[in-house]
Design a protein around this motif. Structure first.
Motif, PDB file in Angstrom:
ATOM      1  N   MET A 176      79.366  -4.177  86.526  1.00 60.20           N
ATOM      2  CA  MET A 176      78.847  -4.145  87.852  1.00 60.20           C
ATOM      3  C   MET A 176      77.431  -4.036  88.040  1.00 60.20           C
ATOM      4  N   SER A 177      76.869  -4.817  88.665  1.00 58.99           N
ATOM      5  CA  SER A 177      75.378  -4.721  89.189  1.00 58.99           C
ATOM      6  C   SER A 177      75.061  -3.605  90.140  1.00 58.99           C
ATOM      7  N   ASN A 178      73.568  -3.212  90.087  1.00 60.98           N
ATOM      8  CA  ASN A 178      73.246  -2.186  90.797  1.00 60.98           C
ATOM      9  C   ASN A 178      73.389  -2.534  92.591  1.00 60.98           C
ATOM     10  N   PHE A 179      73.232  -3.561  92.866  1.00 66.29           N
ATOM     11  CA  PHE A 179      73.373  -4.251  94.262  1.00 66.29           C
ATOM     12  C   PHE A 179      75.051  -4.149  94.630  1.00 66.29           C
ATOM     13  N   GLU A 180      75.820  -4.168  93.601  1.00 63.86           N
ATOM     14  CA  GLU A 180      77.294  -3.983  93.849  1.00 63.86           C
ATOM     15  C   GLU A 180      77.558  -2.550  93.892  1.00 63.86           C
ATOM     16  N   LYS A 181      76.965  -1.704  93.121  1.00 65.34           N
ATOM     17  CA  LYS A 181      77.160  -0.235  93.224  1.00 65.34           C
ATOM     18  C   LYS A 181      76.662   0.211  94.677  1.00 65.34           C
ATOM     19  N   LYS A 182      75.530  -0.255  95.103  1.00 60.71           N
ATOM     20  CA  LYS A 182      74.823   0.256  96.599  1.00 60.71           C
ATOM     21  C   LYS A 182      75.782  -0.493  97.819  1.00 60.71           C
ATOM     22  N   PHE A 183      76.103  -1.706  97.772  1.00 60.91           N
ATOM     23  CA  PHE A 183      76.437  -2.489  98.757  1.00 60.91           C
ATOM     24  C   PHE A 183      77.838  -2.997  98.687  1.00 60.91           C
ATOM     25  N   GLY A 184      78.680  -2.633  97.578  1.00 59.00           N
ATOM     26  CA  GLY A 184      80.138  -2.983  97.435  1.00 59.00           C
ATOM     27  C   GLY A 184      80.809  -2.500  98.438  1.00 59.00           C
ATOM     28  N   ARG A 185      80.702  -1.279  98.805  1.00 59.26           N
ATOM     29  CA  ARG A 185      81.766  -0.872 100.011  1.00 59.26           C
ATOM     30  C   ARG A 185      81.697  -1.586 101.204  1.00 59.26           C
ATOM     31  N   TYR A 186      80.289  -2.334 101.375  1.00 56.42           N
ATOM     32  CA  TYR A 186      80.472  -2.813 102.734  1.00 56.42           C
ATOM     33  C   TYR A 186      81.029  -4.179 102.572  1.00 56.42           C
ATOM     34  N   ALA A 187      81.521  -4.672 101.710  1.00 53.87           N
ATOM     35  CA  ALA A 187      82.128  -6.197 101.439  1.00 53.87           C
ATOM     36  C   ALA A 187      83.392  -6.314 102.603  1.00 53.87           C
ATOM     37  N   ILE A 188      83.549  -7.364 102.955  1.00 54.45           N
ATOM     38  CA  ILE A 188      84.559  -7.587 103.932  1.00 54.45           C
ATOM     39  C   ILE A 188      85.783  -7.885 103.284  1.00 54.45           C
ATOM     40  N   PRO A 189      86.881  -7.213 103.174  1.00 58.63           N
ATOM     41  CA  PRO A 189      88.290  -7.643 102.491  1.00 58.63           C
ATOM     42  C   PRO A 189      88.685  -8.735 103.442  1.00 58.63           C
ATOM     43  N   ASN A 190      89.516  -9.645 102.590  1.00 62.99           N
ATOM     44  CA  ASN A 190      90.216 -10.642 103.211  1.00 62.99           C
ATOM     45  C   ASN A 190      89.345 -11.544 104.205  1.00 62.99           C
ATOM     46  N   ILE A 191      88.047 -11.902 103.754  1.00 64.82           N
ATOM     47  CA  ILE A 191      86.965 -12.447 104.543  1.00 64.82           C
ATOM     48  C   ILE A 191      87.475 -13.948 104.703  1.00 64.82           C
ATOM     49  N   SER A 192      88.379 -14.595 104.139  1.00 65.33           N
ATOM     50  CA  SER A 192      88.869 -15.843 104.383  1.00 65.33           C
ATOM     51  C   SER A 192      89.718 -15.811 105.527  1.00 65.33           C
ATOM     52  N   LEU A 193      90.306 -15.018 106.025  1.00 65.82           N
ATOM     53  CA  LEU A 193      91.151 -14.574 107.329  1.00 65.82           C
ATOM     54  C   LEU A 193      90.168 -14.588 108.333  1.00 65.82           C
ATOM     55  N   TYR A 208      83.573  -8.229  96.658  1.00 69.82           N
ATOM     56  CA  TYR A 208      81.972  -8.134  96.732  1.00 69.82           C
ATOM     57  C   TYR A 208      81.537  -9.546  96.279  1.00 69.82           C
ATOM     58  N   ARG A 209      81.921 -10.056  95.015  1.00 68.68           N
ATOM     59  CA  ARG A 209      81.296 -11.133  94.605  1.00 68.68           C
ATOM     60  C   ARG A 209      81.846 -12.153  95.539  1.00 68.68           C
ATOM     61  N   TYR A 210      82.876 -12.494  96.125  1.00 66.48           N
ATOM     62  CA  TYR A 210      83.288 -13.563  97.069  1.00 66.48           C
ATOM     63  C   TYR A 210      82.581 -13.464  98.130  1.00 66.48           C
ATOM     64  N   ASN A 211      82.396 -12.347  98.749  1.00 66.85           N
ATOM     65  CA  ASN A 211      81.421 -12.055  99.944  1.00 66.85           C
ATOM     66  C   ASN A 211      80.108 -12.642  99.762  1.00 66.85           C
ATOM     67  N   VAL A 212      79.475 -12.376  98.485  1.00 68.82           N
ATOM     68  CA  VAL A 212      78.237 -12.601  98.126  1.00 68.82           C
ATOM     69  C   VAL A 212      78.106 -14.202  98.251  1.00 68.82           C
ATOM     70  N   TYR A 213      79.334 -14.810  97.665  1.00 72.38           N
ATOM     71  CA  TYR A 213      79.052 -16.479  97.576  1.00 72.38           C
ATOM     72  C   TYR A 213      79.040 -17.046  98.863  1.00 72.38           C
ATOM     73  N   LEU A 214      80.104 -16.691  99.905  1.00 74.00           N
ATOM     74  CA  LEU A 214      79.957 -17.117 101.135  1.00 74.00           C
ATOM     75  C   LEU A 214      78.770 -17.026 102.095  1.00 74.00           C
ATOM     76  N   PHE A 215      78.097 -15.431 101.946  1.00 71.78           N
ATOM     77  CA  PHE A 215      76.883 -15.207 102.863  1.00 71.78           C
ATOM     78  C   PHE A 215      75.856 -16.017 102.014  1.00 71.78           C
ATOM     79  N   MET A 216      75.878 -16.165 101.011  1.00 71.02           N
ATOM     80  CA  MET A 216      74.594 -16.956 100.155  1.00 71.02           C
ATOM     81  C   MET A 216      74.752 -18.424 100.899  1.00 71.02           C
ATOM     82  N   GLY A 217      75.897 -18.924 100.849  1.00 74.82           N
ATOM     83  CA  GLY A 217      75.842 -20.297 101.410  1.00 74.82           C
ATOM     84  C   GLY A 217      75.399 -20.348 102.953  1.00 74.82           C
TER      85      GLY A 217
END
Length: 284
Positions: A1-18, A93-102
């Motif tokens: 787990m990266s430092n960013f994930e430790k800090k911001f992982g809790r803000y990730a949006i679950p089921n973001i595809s929906l 978290y990682r899936y959120n990062v991928y989408l928001f990065m795009g």
């Protein structure tokens, strides 16, 4: 787990595809009620900078990537399924990062378009600029981001088989290659700078993902799950045990009667149990 994930992982949006699907539903409803209103929601850098319409930085996501028809509904359900699979495999978290990065690359690309036109023309008439960027802004939708989701799925699960046209069985890795060829060809053949920027943003998103995960990209879902479970188990063990002998590795969980001390002569924070505190070789 990266430092960013430790800090911001809790803000990730679950089921973001929906969430994305619901955004499209809102866009289709607006289009049915008053289609012209969508022009106030697109990613238009000219209106953002010169008229302060900063909501466009977000609202462009709800602009439908295509017209509503049965094929579009099937494709949206397909992208929802593969997006959910990626989220379960990568983690929310990682899936959120991928989408928001795009999405971030797409926003940056829109402003690069405006900068390019202003540099080439040496300045533009406000009426011409407004018309040009209003038309070009519709190129910046989540259409190519959806395609980058499929490329990520094809890279993660290359041997998964799908039914092309509901009839022909084909592995997704071959469809991914076809997608890349189509996008590259469209990038080259298109004379529209806006569409080129949108395609380039989605491809850049996938390239960054592939470069960062190429060593783990072909792990099976079971392997990924097993690795994640192992890491969680390690974390629980470390959290549960505050002391560990640097020689034998035993903790108070192994023997509640053990006593632990730090060695003042060792160079570093080395802790030893009572059996190795005076018998270990000092670390210099």
């Amino acid at each position: 787990m990266s430092n960013f994930e430790k800090k911001f992982g809790r803000y990730a949006i679950p089921n973001i595809s929906l969430v994305l699907i619901l955004c499209y539903v809102a866009g289709y409803i607006i289009n049915l009620i008053n289609g012209s209103f969508l022009t106030y929601l697109t990613l238009n850098p000219y209106e953002i900078l010169f008229h302060g319409q900063i909501w466009r930085l977000v609202t462009w996501i709800i602009v439908p990537p295509s017209s509503l028809d049965p094929f579009t509904i099937i494709m949206l359900l397909f992208y929802y399924n593969i997006g959910t699979s990626l989220e379960r495999t990568w983690g929310t978290y990682r899936y959120n990062v991928y989408l928001f990065m795009g999405m971030l690359f797409t926003v940056i690309g829109s402003f690069l378009c405006m900068g390019y036109y202003y540099l080439v023309t040496g300045g533009m008439d406000s009426v011409v600029a407004s018309l040009l960027f209003t038309q070009g802004s519709f190129m910046f939708s989540t259409y190519y981001i959806n395609m980058s989701i499929f490329l990520a799925f094809a890279a993660t699960f290359p041997n998964v088989q799908v039914l092309l046209m509901f009839v022909i069985p084909i592995k997704v890795k071959w469809m991914g290659i076809v997608y890349i060829v189509m996008m590259v060809w469209e990038f080259i053949a298109s004379g529209n700078l806006f569409s080129r920027m949108a395609i380039g943003a989605s491809l850049l998103n996938f390239i960054v993902f592939y470069a960062r995960t190429k060593n783990r990209i072909h792990m099976t879902p079971k392997q990924i799950k097993r690795r994640a479970a192992f890491k969680q188990e390690i974390k629980r063990n470390v959290k549960a045990t505050g002391h560990r002998c640097a020689i034998c590795g035993r903790t108070e969980a192994d023997d509640p009667t053990l006593e632990f001390r730090f060695c003042s002569k060792c160079n570093g924070n080395y802790e030893y149990c009572q059996y190795h505190l005076f018998t270990h070789e000092h670390v210099k």
